[in-house]
Design a protein around this motif. Structure first.
Motif, mmCIF file in Angstrom:
data_model
loop_
_atom_site.group_PDB
_atom_site.id
_atom_site.type_symbol
_atom_site.label_atom_id
_atom_site.label_comp_id
_atom_site.label_asym_id
_atom_site.label_seq_id
_atom_site.Cartn_x
_atom_site.Cartn_y
_atom_site.Cartn_z
ATOM 1 N N PHE A 9 0.865 -1.197 0.000
ATOM 2 C CA PHE A 9 0.000 0.000 0.000
ATOM 3 C C PHE A 9 0.899 1.244 0.000
ATOM 4 O O PHE A 9 0.808 2.095 0.875
ATOM 5 N N ALA A 10 1.783 1.305 -0.981
ATOM 6 C CA ALA A 10 2.904 2.249 -0.906
ATOM 7 C C ALA A 10 2.540 3.689 -1.214
ATOM 8 O O ALA A 10 3.328 4.598 -0.950
ATOM 9 N N GLY A 11 1.360 3.947 -1.798
ATOM 10 C CA GLY A 11 0.951 5.322 -2.088
ATOM 11 C C GLY A 11 1.998 6.042 -2.926
ATOM 12 O O GLY A 11 2.631 5.455 -3.812
ATOM 13 N N GLY A 13 4.782 7.037 -1.791
ATOM 14 C CA GLY A 13 6.127 6.679 -1.363
ATOM 15 C C GLY A 13 6.663 7.373 -0.124
ATOM 16 O O GLY A 13 7.876 7.399 0.077
ATOM 17 N N GLY A 14 5.803 7.909 0.747
ATOM 18 C CA GLY A 14 6.302 8.561 1.961
ATOM 19 C C GLY A 14 7.068 7.604 2.865
ATOM 20 O O GLY A 14 8.189 7.892 3.299
ATOM 21 N N PHE A 15 6.463 6.463 3.124
ATOM 22 C CA PHE A 15 7.085 5.464 4.015
ATOM 23 C C PHE A 15 8.428 5.000 3.415
ATOM 24 O O PHE A 15 9.462 4.985 4.086
ATOM 25 N N GLU A 36 1.114 -1.023 -5.149
ATOM 26 C CA GLU A 36 0.143 0.073 -5.052
ATOM 27 C C GLU A 36 -0.873 -0.080 -6.177
ATOM 28 O O GLU A 36 -0.558 -0.509 -7.271
ATOM 29 N N LEU A 37 -2.114 0.299 -5.842
ATOM 30 C CA LEU A 37 -3.219 0.149 -6.793
ATOM 31 C C LEU A 37 -3.371 1.353 -7.717
ATOM 32 O O LEU A 37 -3.676 1.219 -8.899
ATOM 33 N N GLY A 57 -1.125 -2.829 -8.897
ATOM 34 C CA GLY A 57 -2.252 -3.751 -8.911
ATOM 35 C C GLY A 57 -2.891 -3.871 -7.544
ATOM 36 O O GLY A 57 -2.437 -3.280 -6.562
ATOM 37 N N ILE A 59 -3.849 -5.689 -4.256
ATOM 38 C CA ILE A 59 -3.219 -6.682 -3.374
ATOM 39 C C ILE A 59 -4.144 -7.871 -3.131
ATOM 40 O O ILE A 59 -3.690 -8.968 -2.813
ATOM 41 N N THR A 60 -5.439 -7.663 -3.290
ATOM 42 C CA THR A 60 -6.360 -8.779 -3.046
ATOM 43 C C THR A 60 -6.427 -9.733 -4.242
ATOM 44 O O THR A 60 -7.015 -10.801 -4.155
ATOM 45 N N GLY A 81 0.764 0.473 5.392
ATOM 46 C CA GLY A 81 -0.401 1.001 6.097
ATOM 47 C C GLY A 81 -1.628 0.776 5.253
ATOM 48 O O GLY A 81 -1.946 1.594 4.398
ATOM 49 N N PRO A 83 -5.257 0.982 3.941
ATOM 50 C CA PRO A 83 -6.246 2.037 4.156
ATOM 51 C C PRO A 83 -7.248 1.603 5.216
ATOM 52 O O PRO A 83 -7.501 0.414 5.404
ATOM 53 N N LEU A 112 -8.546 -5.491 3.720
ATOM 54 C CA LEU A 112 -7.167 -5.335 3.253
ATOM 55 C C LEU A 112 -6.165 -5.716 4.340
ATOM 56 O O LEU A 112 -5.077 -6.173 4.041
ATOM 57 N N ASN A 453 -2.033 11.197 2.085
ATOM 58 C CA ASN A 453 -2.038 9.808 2.556
ATOM 59 C C ASN A 453 -0.718 9.366 3.166
ATOM 60 O O ASN A 453 -0.648 8.325 3.816
ATOM 61 N N ALA A 454 0.340 10.140 2.916
ATOM 62 C CA ALA A 454 1.682 9.604 3.176
ATOM 63 C C ALA A 454 2.066 9.561 4.658
ATOM 64 O O ALA A 454 1.604 10.366 5.464
HETATM 65 C C1 LIG Z 1 -2.680 5.357 3.381
HETATM 66 S S1 LIG Z 1 -2.168 5.183 1.732
HETATM 67 C C2 LIG Z 1 -0.502 4.659 1.947
HETATM 68 C C3 LIG Z 1 0.492 5.773 1.958
HETATM 69 C C4 LIG Z 1 1.920 5.310 1.952
HETATM 70 N N1 LIG Z 1 2.229 4.396 3.021
HETATM 71 C C5 LIG Z 1 2.879 6.496 2.021
HETATM 72 O O1 LIG Z 1 3.561 6.644 3.023
HETATM 73 O O2 LIG Z 1 2.924 7.289 1.066
HETATM 74 C C6 LIG Z 1 -2.938 3.684 1.267
HETATM 75 C C7 LIG Z 1 -2.699 3.299 -0.175
HETATM 76 O O3 LIG Z 1 -3.250 1.995 -0.398
HETATM 77 C C8 LIG Z 1 -3.657 1.929 -1.751
HETATM 78 N N2 LIG Z 1 -4.580 0.796 -1.891
HETATM 79 C C9 LIG Z 1 -5.869 0.742 -1.506
HETATM 80 N N3 LIG Z 1 -6.398 -0.457 -1.777
HETATM 81 C C10 LIG Z 1 -5.419 -1.183 -2.348
HETATM 82 C C11 LIG Z 1 -5.368 -2.500 -2.859
HETATM 83 N N4 LIG Z 1 -6.422 -3.284 -2.820
HETATM 84 N N5 LIG Z 1 -4.209 -2.923 -3.389
HETATM 85 C C12 LIG Z 1 -3.123 -2.111 -3.420
HETATM 86 N N6 LIG Z 1 -3.108 -0.852 -2.941
HETATM 87 C C13 LIG Z 1 -4.245 -0.391 -2.422
HETATM 88 C C14 LIG Z 1 -4.291 3.290 -1.991
HETATM 89 O O4 LIG Z 1 -4.317 3.590 -3.367
HETATM 90 C C15 LIG Z 1 -3.378 4.218 -1.186
HETATM 91 O O5 LIG Z 1 -2.401 4.796 -2.006
#
Ligand SMILES: C[S@@+](CC[C@H](N)C(=O)[O-])C[C@H]1O[C@@H](n2cnc3c(N)ncnc32)[C@H](O)[C@@H]1O
Length: 475
Positions: A9-11, A13-15, A36-37, A57, A59-60, A81, A83, A112, A453-454
Motif C-alpha cells: 500500500f505504498a501510495g 512513497g512517503g514510508f 500500489e493500486l 495492482g 493486493i487482493t 499502512g 487504508p 485489506l 495519505n503519506a
Molecule cells: C494510506 S495510503 C498509503 C500511503 C503510503 N504508506 C505512504 O507513506 O505514502 C494507502 C494506499 O493503499 C492503496 N490501496 C488501496 N487499496 C489497495 C489495494 N487493494 N491494493 C493495493 N493498494 C491499495 C491506496 O491507493 C493508497 O495509495
C-alpha cells in the motif's frame, strides 16, 4: 548490503522515502518492491524507485500476490499502512481448521488488513512495521457475523497485534511490556505538523521491539521555517456563476469592504516579502495597482445589484489576466500544478483575507469567542448544525494541522497564514517533510491525495532507524 524492504500500500512513497533516508552506522535499507493500486501513485513510485520495483495492482488479486511473493522471496522488512475504511477484522484465526483458513482467504468480507497479514505469512520477513490512523486504537470491531461476534468487544489494534502474534511475530515493546503499539506524533520528529499515527513493530526473532526515539523535544518546527521563503503565489479567482454563490448578496451589499480586505492582504505581501524579487516585480506591482484602481472606482458610486455583479466579474477577469502574466514569469509550466494555488471563488478569498491567522470558522461564528466576527459570521455559507470548523487559517509560528488527503476536494482547512489562498501541493509536501525536489505524478488532486495519505518521510526515517537498531541486535 542494505536490508531489503517490501512496501505494501505504498501510495506516493512517503514510508519508502523515509526508510531510504534511514542510516545507522553503515547500515541502510533498500526498497526492493512497492505495491500500489493507484496509477498516479505508481507513476510517482516508478519515478523514484525505478520501474522494475513497482507492482501496480490490487493486493487482493491472487495473481498480484503471486508476483509480490515471487519478487520478495528474501526480504528483511515489510512495511505498510492498509487504508483504514473498515475495522471489520475479525474472522477465523490462523490456528483454526484448514477449511476455516481457506474461508479466510476467499471470503470477500475480508479486509485489506487480512491481505497484509497473508503476505506477511507467505513472505515471512524478519520484521513487520504496520502503520495506521490513531482511530484503530479506540475503534470497536464492527461485527457482522457469528465468527466476528467473539471479537466484538476488542478494539481493532488488539486484534491486529493478536493476528501478528498468531503468525509468530512478537509485538512486545522494549521498556514497556504492557503495550504492543506506539502512538507517534510527527511533530516530535522534526515534521512541521501535528499528525498522530499508530505503529506496530513486530519481529519473529524473539526480541523486544524498539521504541521510536523522538528527535526534537524542545520546540516544534514552525510553518515559517519551511514555507516562509517560497515564491508568493496568488490564487486565480473564478468569476463564473458568481450569482449562484451562497451569500453573494452579503458580498454585493458590502462590495467596497470586501474588495478592500482583498487589496490590503495583497498589499501586505509587499512588506512581508520585501526581500523576494517576484513580489517587488513590475508584474506583481501591476496586479496590486490594478486592484487598487478598480476598487477605488467603486467608492461612493451608487450601483444596482446587477451592475455590481458585472463590475466584479470584469474586475476578476482583469485580475486573472495580470496574474497569468506574473505566473508565467515566475513559475515554469512544469511546476504549475505543484507550486500554484488552486482557483478559489471570490467569497472564499474574502473570507481568507479577513480571517486572523491561527483561527477557524468555529471561532468567527461563535459570539463567545475572541475571534468572533459578525461580518464573517454573516458570510459563512455552510450548515452550522453540521460543520463549523470548515475554514482554518494557519499561523506562521506553529506547525500545521494534520495534512489530509481530503485536500484533493477542497483545502479550506489549510488556509495560508498570509496569502489569501489554501496550501499548494508543494507546501503540503514540505509540511509532510518530503524532500524539496520530490515530485508527484498526476494532476493537482492526485498529488494532494498522495501527499495527504503519506507517512511523513522524517517520521518514517526515525522508525527505520529504530528498526536498524533492532536488526543490529539480531546480527
Ligand atoms: C494510506 S495510503 C498509503 C500511503 C503510503 N504508506 C505512504 O507513506 O505514502 C494507502 C494506499 O493503499 C492503496 N490501496 C488501496 N487499496 C489497495 C489495494 N487493494 N491494493 C493495493 N493498494 C491499495 C491506496 O491507493 C493508497 O495509495
Amino acid at each position: 548490503m542494505p536490508y531489503t524492504v517490501l512496501d505494501l500500500f505504498a501510495g506516493g512513497g512517503g514510508f519508502s522515502t523515509g526508510f531510504q533516508m534511514s542510516r545507522r552506522e553503515n547500515e541502510t535499507f533498500e526498497i526492493i518492491t512497492a505495491v500500489e493500486l493507484n496509477k498516479d501513485a505508481c507513476d510517482t513510485l516508478r519515478a523514484h524507485l525505478g520501474t522494475e520495483k513497482v507492482i501496480e495492482g490490487d493486493i487482493t488479486d491472487p495473481q498480484i500476490k503471486e508476483r509480490v511473493v515471487a519478487a520478495c522471496r528474501e526480504v528483511d522488512v515489510i512495511i505498510g499502512g492498509p487504508p483504514c475504511q473498515t475495522y471489520s477484522l475479525a474472522g477465523p484465526s490462523r490456528s483454526g481448521k484448514p477449511e476455516m483458513r481457506e474461508a479466510l482467504r476467499t471470503d470477500p468480507r475480508n479486509t485489506l488488513f487480512r491481505h497484509f497479514f497473508d503476505l506477511v505469512d507467505r513472505i515471512r520477513p524478519r520484521v513487520v512495521v504496520f502503520e495506521n490512523v490513531e482511530g484503530i486504537t479506540s475503534k470497536q470491531l464492527n461485527a457482522s457475523s457469528e465468527d466476528e461476534l467473539s471479537h466484538k468487544d476488542q478494539v481493532a489494534i488488539e486484534v491486529i497485534c493478536d493476528e501478528l502474534e498468531s503468525l509468530g511475530y512478537s509485538t512486545r515493546l522494549e521498556g514497556d511490556f504492557t503495550r504492543r503499539y506506539q502512538i507517534l506524533n510527527a511533530v516530535n520528529y522534526n515534521v512541521p505538523q501535528q499528525r498522530k499515527r499508530v505503529i506496530i513493530i513486530a519481529n519473529r526473532l524473539d526480541r523486544v521491539n524498539p521504541m521510536v526515539n523522538e528527535k526534537n523535544t524542545d520546540r516544534p518546527i514552525t510553518l515559517k521555517e519551511v514555507l516562509g521563503n517560497l515564491p508568493v503565489t496568488l490564487p486565480k479567482i473564478s468569476s463564473n456563476n458568481m450569482d449562484k454563490l451562497k451569500n453573494m448578496d452579503v458580498i454585493l451589499d458590502n462590495l467596497d469592504r470586501c474588495l478592500n480586505s482583498v487589496v490590503s492582504s495583497v498589499k501586505m505581501l509587499k512588506e512581508s516579502y520585501s526581500n523576494q524579487i517576484e513580489v517587488q516585480s513590475d508584474e506583481f506591482n501591476n496586479i496590486l495597482a490594478y486592484l487598487n484602481d478598480e476598487s477605488f472606482k467603486l467608492k461612493d458610486s451608487k450601483r444596482s445589484r446587477t451592475d455590481k455583479l458585472l463590475f466584479l466579474e470584469g474586475l476578476l477577469k482583469g485580475y486573472n489576466e495580470l496574474l497569468q502574466i506574473y505566473t508565467k514569469r515566475y513559475f515554469s509550466d512544469e511546476v504549475q500544478q505543484f507550486q500554484l494555488s488552486r482557483a478559489h471563488n471570490f467569497r472564499d478569498v474574502v473570507i481568507f483575507s479577513m480571517m486572523r491567522p491561527g483561527t477557524s470558522s468555529a471561532q468567527f461564528i461563535n459570539k463567545e469567542s475572541q475571534a468572533y466576527d459578525s461580518f464573517l459570521d454573516e458570510l459563512y455559507p455552510y450548515d452550522r448544525t453540521k460543520h463549523i470548523d470548515t475554514y482554518v487559517k494557519h499561523s506562521w509560528d506553529k506547525p500545521s494541522n494534520t495534512i489530509l488527503s481530503h485536500m484533493e476536494k477542497d483545502g479550506l482547512k489549510f488556509i495560508h497564514p498570509d496569502q489569501p489562498r489554501t496550501f499548494t501541493p508543494y507546501e503540503a509536501a514540505l509540511i509532510q517533510s518530503f524532500p524539496l525536489d520530490y515530485q508527484f505524478c498526476g494532476g493537482r488532486n492526485a498529488q494532494y491525495r498522495q501527499i495527504g495519505n503519506a507517512v511523513p518521510p522524517l517520521l518514517a526515517r526515525s522508525i527505520g532507524e529504530s528498526i536498524l537498531r533492532l536488526l543490529e541486535r539480531i546480527e
